[in-house]
Design a protein around this motif. Structure first.
Motif, short mmCIF file in Angstrom:
data_model
loop_
_atom_site.label_atom_id
_atom_site.label_comp_id
_atom_site.label_asym_id
_atom_site.label_seq_id
_atom_site.Cartn_x
_atom_site.Cartn_y
_atom_site.Cartn_z
N PRO A 101 12.91 -25.38 -0.23
CA PRO A 101 12.02 -26.15 -0.08
C PRO A 101 11.93 -26.18 1.47
O PRO A 101 13.37 -27.33 1.42
CB PRO A 101 10.90 -26.42 -0.53
N ARG A 102 11.42 -26.40 2.45
CA ARG A 102 11.97 -26.97 3.40
C ARG A 102 11.11 -28.34 3.76
O ARG A 102 9.89 -27.77 4.26
CB ARG A 102 11.94 -25.95 5.08
N ARG A 103 11.16 -29.09 4.37
CA ARG A 103 10.61 -30.11 5.03
C ARG A 103 10.93 -30.55 6.18
O ARG A 103 11.54 -31.09 6.96
CB ARG A 103 11.02 -31.92 3.88
N ILE A 104 9.48 -30.39 6.86
CA ILE A 104 8.79 -30.91 8.16
C ILE A 104 8.06 -32.20 8.29
O ILE A 104 7.26 -32.07 8.24
CB ILE A 104 9.11 -29.61 8.73
N LEU A 105 8.97 -33.14 9.67
CA LEU A 105 7.55 -34.20 9.04
C LEU A 105 7.89 -34.47 11.04
O LEU A 105 8.84 -33.99 11.84
CB LEU A 105 8.34 -35.66 8.80
N GLN A 106 6.87 -34.66 11.36
CA GLN A 106 6.40 -34.29 12.78
C GLN A 106 5.81 -35.60 13.10
O GLN A 106 4.49 -36.22 12.59
CB GLN A 106 5.00 -32.93 13.92
N ALA A 107 5.90 -36.25 14.47
CA ALA A 107 4.61 -37.14 14.99
C ALA A 107 4.02 -37.16 16.36
O ALA A 107 4.13 -36.63 16.88
CB ALA A 107 5.61 -39.19 15.51
N SER A 108 2.72 -37.69 16.35
CA SER A 108 1.59 -37.87 17.63
C SER A 108 1.11 -39.08 17.59
O SER A 108 1.64 -39.47 16.53
CB SER A 108 0.80 -36.53 16.68
N PRO A 109 1.28 -39.63 18.80
CA PRO A 109 0.63 -40.33 19.41
C PRO A 109 -0.91 -40.29 18.23
O PRO A 109 -1.61 -39.58 18.38
CB PRO A 109 0.11 -40.26 20.39
N ALA A 110 -1.36 -42.27 18.16
CA ALA A 110 -3.04 -41.59 17.46
C ALA A 110 -3.78 -40.60 18.24
O ALA A 110 -4.23 -40.88 19.51
CB ALA A 110 -3.47 -43.24 17.55
N ALA A 111 -4.84 -40.04 17.21
CA ALA A 111 -5.89 -39.43 17.55
C ALA A 111 -6.99 -40.34 19.39
O ALA A 111 -6.80 -41.21 18.37
CB ALA A 111 -6.82 -38.94 16.61
N ALA A 112 -7.23 -39.51 20.46
CA ALA A 112 -8.06 -40.57 21.20
C ALA A 112 -9.58 -40.56 21.34
O ALA A 112 -10.43 -39.77 21.64
CB ALA A 112 -7.72 -40.57 22.54
N TRP A 113 -10.40 -39.91 19.65
CA TRP A 113 -11.39 -39.73 20.16
C TRP A 113 -13.22 -40.10 20.51
O TRP A 113 -12.59 -41.64 20.68
CB TRP A 113 -11.84 -39.45 18.63
N PRO A 114 -13.41 -40.23 20.74
CA PRO A 114 -14.68 -41.45 21.99
C PRO A 114 -15.39 -41.94 20.29
O PRO A 114 -15.63 -41.75 19.61
CB PRO A 114 -15.81 -40.33 22.55
N GLU A 115 -15.39 -43.53 21.19
CA GLU A 115 -15.72 -44.93 19.52
C GLU A 115 -17.60 -44.22 19.41
O GLU A 115 -17.85 -44.26 18.67
CB GLU A 115 -15.46 -46.06 20.99
N ALA A 116 -18.14 -43.19 20.86
CA ALA A 116 -19.19 -42.85 20.32
C ALA A 116 -19.54 -42.01 19.23
O ALA A 116 -20.49 -41.50 18.57
CB ALA A 116 -19.58 -42.11 21.97
#
Length: 272
Positions: A101-116
């Protein structure tokens, strides 16, 4: 932050023999990270282990845990995605006994969802795409997500933050990237996912919290008529928590008291 493959900084190219690329043969988890801590980690790992058991992917769960913790610590903040594939094989559907099995880890910025979305609620789009019923894969967060890709392509209107998905029999199942709950007469209902759908981590956490607090809750088939008769409606996932649903088609709902109560619980679960 650089991606990791099998615990090492990723090379520029993925293996062209990887079964995840060729067949979607694998699983994934999307995990919110705050202050270097992967949130709801135990529930993510439980679902991953269940998926590995169902798909007969022999993966070192202790190693996965340690890599997730190390990667999240290095990230600090954002969204961590773990992709676990069956690994490499030659052409054909048959599984090579020695595949690693292959393990892949990726990072992204925190999601910027509208507060509304959380404060006032969202409008839900009615997707025409239906979820196929396949009990062998139901509940799993496997790599075959074409149904969701097609469903998400159905609307471009930013006024709709999510889409409602039903199965081929017309039962209400979930959102495109979230799970759905309805409230009727003080009872919490969410869809039975034994035929299709993704058993979300936040869904599992909310079901456990509802049980602990004595809130009546049932996992059951939900019809469109039941959704139309709901007193409250909300969506959840492990990155944004809970979004109340304000409108769907010609229907509308208030942001009700039980939704607000559970929203506060979800907010606590996604904090450190």
């Amino acid at each position: 932050m650089q991606s990791w493959v099998d615990g090492q900084p990723a090379s520029a190219l993925a293996s062209l023999k990887d079964r995840g690329l060729a067949y979607g043969d694998g699983l994934f988890e999307t995990i919110a990270v705050k202050a270097g801590t992967p949130l709801l980690l135990e529930l993510h790992l439980q679902r991953l282990a269940q998926g590995c058991s169902r798909l007969a992917i022999v993966a070192d769960q202790s190693l996965i845990r340690s890599e997730l913790l190390a990667y999240a610590h290095a990230m600090g903040e954002g969204v961590l995605k773990l992709i676990l594939t069956r690994g490499d094989s030659q052409r054909g559907y048959g599984i090579s006994p020695g595949a690693m099995p292959r393990r892949i880890l990726q990072a992204s910025p925190a999601a910027a969802w509208p507060e509304a979305n959380a404060l006032h609620g969202i409008t839900l789009f009615d997707c025409a795409t239906r979820l196929a019923e396949q009990p062998l894969l139901a509940g799993l967060k496997h790599l075959n997500r074409l149904e969701q890709v097609i469903a998400r392509s159905e609307w471009q209107d930013p006024a709709c933050a999510e889409g409602l998905m039903r199965d081929t029999s017309g039962r209400v199942i979930e959102g495109v990237f979230s799970n759905l709950f309805i409230v009727r007469d003080g009872v919490l209902l969410t869809a039975d996912l034994r035929r299709c759908g993704v058993a979300g981590v936040m869904r599992a956490a909310l079901l456990a919290e509802a049980g602990r607090l004595g809130i009546p809750c049932h996992v059951t088939d939900i019809s469109l008529a039941q959704l139309q008769q709901a007193d409250e409606l909300f969506l959840c996932n492990s990155v944004y928590g809970i979004w109340p649903v304000r409108a769907f088609a010609d229907l509308s709902w208030p942001v009700g008291p039980l939704t607000r109560k559970l929203q506060g619980i979800a907010r606590t679960l996604l904090d450190v």
